[in-house]
Design a protein around this motif. Structure first.
Motif, PDB file in Angstrom:
ATOM      1  N   ASP A  81     119.877  49.720   1.314  1.00  0.00           N
ATOM      2  CA  ASP A  81     119.518  49.348  -0.070  1.00  0.00           C
ATOM      3  C   ASP A  81     120.740  49.453  -0.981  1.00  0.00           C
ATOM      4  O   ASP A  81     120.983  48.601  -1.826  1.00  0.00           O
ATOM      5  CB  ASP A  81     118.444  50.299  -0.627  1.00  0.00           C
ATOM      6  CG  ASP A  81     117.058  50.038  -0.040  1.00  0.00           C
ATOM      7  OD1 ASP A  81     116.887  49.042   0.693  1.00  0.00           O
ATOM      8  OD2 ASP A  81     116.154  50.850  -0.306  1.00  0.00           O
ATOM      9  N   ARG A  82     121.486  50.560  -0.804  1.00  0.00           N
ATOM     10  CA  ARG A  82     122.627  50.823  -1.686  1.00  0.00           C
ATOM     11  C   ARG A  82     123.721  49.762  -1.562  1.00  0.00           C
ATOM     12  O   ARG A  82     124.366  49.393  -2.533  1.00  0.00           O
ATOM     13  CB  ARG A  82     123.231  52.190  -1.354  1.00  0.00           C
ATOM     14  CG  ARG A  82     123.615  52.988  -2.560  1.00  0.00           C
ATOM     15  CD  ARG A  82     123.468  54.480  -2.336  1.00  0.00           C
ATOM     16  NE  ARG A  82     123.882  54.883  -1.029  1.00  0.00           N
ATOM     17  CZ  ARG A  82     125.076  55.436  -0.738  1.00  0.00           C
ATOM     18  NH1 ARG A  82     125.959  55.607  -1.689  1.00  0.00           N
ATOM     19  NH2 ARG A  82     125.344  55.831   0.481  1.00  0.00           N
ATOM     20  N   ASN A  83     123.917  49.267  -0.344  1.00  0.00           N
ATOM     21  CA  ASN A  83     124.963  48.258  -0.127  1.00  0.00           C
ATOM     22  C   ASN A  83     124.477  46.837  -0.408  1.00  0.00           C
ATOM     23  O   ASN A  83     125.261  45.892  -0.381  1.00  0.00           O
ATOM     24  CB  ASN A  83     125.497  48.349   1.303  1.00  0.00           C
ATOM     25  CG  ASN A  83     126.318  49.601   1.523  1.00  0.00           C
ATOM     26  OD1 ASN A  83     126.896  50.140   0.583  1.00  0.00           O
ATOM     27  ND2 ASN A  83     126.374  50.085   2.757  1.00  0.00           N
ATOM     28  N   ALA A  84     123.180  46.704  -0.656  1.00  0.00           N
ATOM     29  CA  ALA A  84     122.641  45.366  -0.972  1.00  0.00           C
ATOM     30  C   ALA A  84     123.232  44.901  -2.301  1.00  0.00           C
ATOM     31  O   ALA A  84     123.580  45.705  -3.165  1.00  0.00           O
ATOM     32  CB  ALA A  84     121.118  45.435  -1.060  1.00  0.00           C
ATOM     33  N   HIS A  85     123.341  43.587  -2.457  1.00  0.00           N
ATOM     34  CA  HIS A  85     123.810  43.011  -3.716  1.00  0.00           C
ATOM     35  C   HIS A  85     122.579  42.770  -4.583  1.00  0.00           C
ATOM     36  O   HIS A  85     121.507  42.583  -4.034  1.00  0.00           O
ATOM     37  CB  HIS A  85     124.506  41.677  -3.480  1.00  0.00           C
ATOM     38  CG  HIS A  85     125.703  41.785  -2.567  1.00  0.00           C
ATOM     39  ND1 HIS A  85     126.808  40.988  -2.700  1.00  0.00           N
ATOM     40  CD2 HIS A  85     125.969  42.592  -1.493  1.00  0.00           C
ATOM     41  CE1 HIS A  85     127.708  41.286  -1.758  1.00  0.00           C
ATOM     42  NE2 HIS A  85     127.204  42.252  -0.991  1.00  0.00           N
ATOM     43  N   PRO A  86     122.673  42.698  -5.892  1.00  0.00           N
ATOM     44  CA  PRO A  86     123.855  42.737  -6.745  1.00  0.00           C
ATOM     45  C   PRO A  86     124.492  44.127  -6.817  1.00  0.00           C
ATOM     46  O   PRO A  86     123.806  45.141  -6.621  1.00  0.00           O
ATOM     47  CB  PRO A  86     123.327  42.351  -8.126  1.00  0.00           C
ATOM     48  CG  PRO A  86     121.959  41.831  -7.934  1.00  0.00           C
ATOM     49  CD  PRO A  86     121.454  42.407  -6.679  1.00  0.00           C
ATOM     50  N   HIS A  87     125.799  44.139  -7.146  1.00  0.00           N
ATOM     51  CA  HIS A  87     126.498  45.379  -7.473  1.00  0.00           C
ATOM     52  C   HIS A  87     126.767  45.394  -8.971  1.00  0.00           C
ATOM     53  O   HIS A  87     127.017  44.351  -9.577  1.00  0.00           O
ATOM     54  CB  HIS A  87     127.784  45.490  -6.652  1.00  0.00           C
ATOM     55  CG  HIS A  87     127.469  45.707  -5.207  1.00  0.00           C
ATOM     56  ND1 HIS A  87     127.029  46.917  -4.724  1.00  0.00           N
ATOM     57  CD2 HIS A  87     127.451  44.858  -4.158  1.00  0.00           C
ATOM     58  CE1 HIS A  87     126.780  46.804  -3.425  1.00  0.00           C
ATOM     59  NE2 HIS A  87     127.015  45.566  -3.061  1.00  0.00           N
TER      60      HIS A  87
END
Ligand code: GLU
Length: 220
Positions: A81-87
């Protein structure tokens, strides 16, 4: 490779983004995410796994006529989840999605951390969110000018889309060695990695040149 779509126009952005992502899901299914522009705030949701996981997580959506959406094929940082985009930038006001690889992200991250930026993911992409945040301030709030400046600092291949809460109707994009098409509709505009994302809305598509910056609003 991943799927990217941006929309700004008179209709609810969420429907257009989900529809576009569904047509692009073949390009990556490690995670999916969206950022919607509502006045002074972004609505952001992202989830590891298939698009259906994201759809199940989206609740209490505010009215929003613009936004960006992404399906990921992870290259840097696991499919979480944390590395998913958007950032996002540290203010939570600027969101970025990315297709490709930022080759100099390690140097960029070190430099940004020295300047006080806090990172929350292991991706190469997050550096771009922090760079754009600083560049936007240096360009008096002009997101397109910021994108132009940031592209000069990046090595690698990319398609990028960005949105900022202070100008929620505007989506800015850029590309290098990676596809990005502008879809021009009636009072509505799209940006996507493939025309398939918006072909049911408009057949008028313009391909963006290398390092060219696209700047769309519902009025342009
Ligand atoms: N390099 C980025 C990441 O791993 C983007 C990958 C993609 O193109 O989906 O998150």
């Amino acid at each position: 490779m991943c799927g990217i779509v941006g929309y700004t126009g008179p209709h609810p952005a969420l429907n257009n983004l989900i529809e576009g992502l569904r047509r692009l899901e073949y390009r990556g299914y490690d995670s999916a995410g969206i950022a919607l522009g509502t006045s002074n705030k972004l609505f952001v949701e992202k989830r590891a796994g298939k698009l259906s996981n994201l759809e199940a997580a989206i609740k209490d959506v505010p009215d929003a006529n613009s936004g960006i959406g992404h399906t990921r094929w992870a290259t840097h940082g696991g499919p979480t989840d944390r590395n998913a985009h958007p950032h996002l930038d540290n203010e939570g006001k600027l969101a970025v999605i990315h297709n490709g690889i930022i080759e100099n992200y390690v140097e960029l991250r070190k430099e940004l951390e020295k300047r006080g930026h806090k990172f929350t993911s292991e991706t190469d992409t997050e550096s771009v969110a922090h760079l754009l945040s600083d560049a936007r301030k240096a360009n008096n709030g002009d997101l397109a000018a910021a994108m132009r400046d940031v592209c000069k600092e990046l090595r690698g291949s990319f398609t990028l889309l960005a949105i900022h809460a202070d100008e929620p109707d505007r989506i800015v994009g850029a590309r290098r060695n990676s596809p990005l098409v502008v879809g021009v509709g009636e009072g509505e505009n799209f940006l996507a990695s493939d025309v398939a994302a918006f072909i049911s809305h408009t057949k008028k598509a313009l391909e963006l040149g290398q390092d060219e910056v696209a700047d769309i609003t519902s009025k342009s």
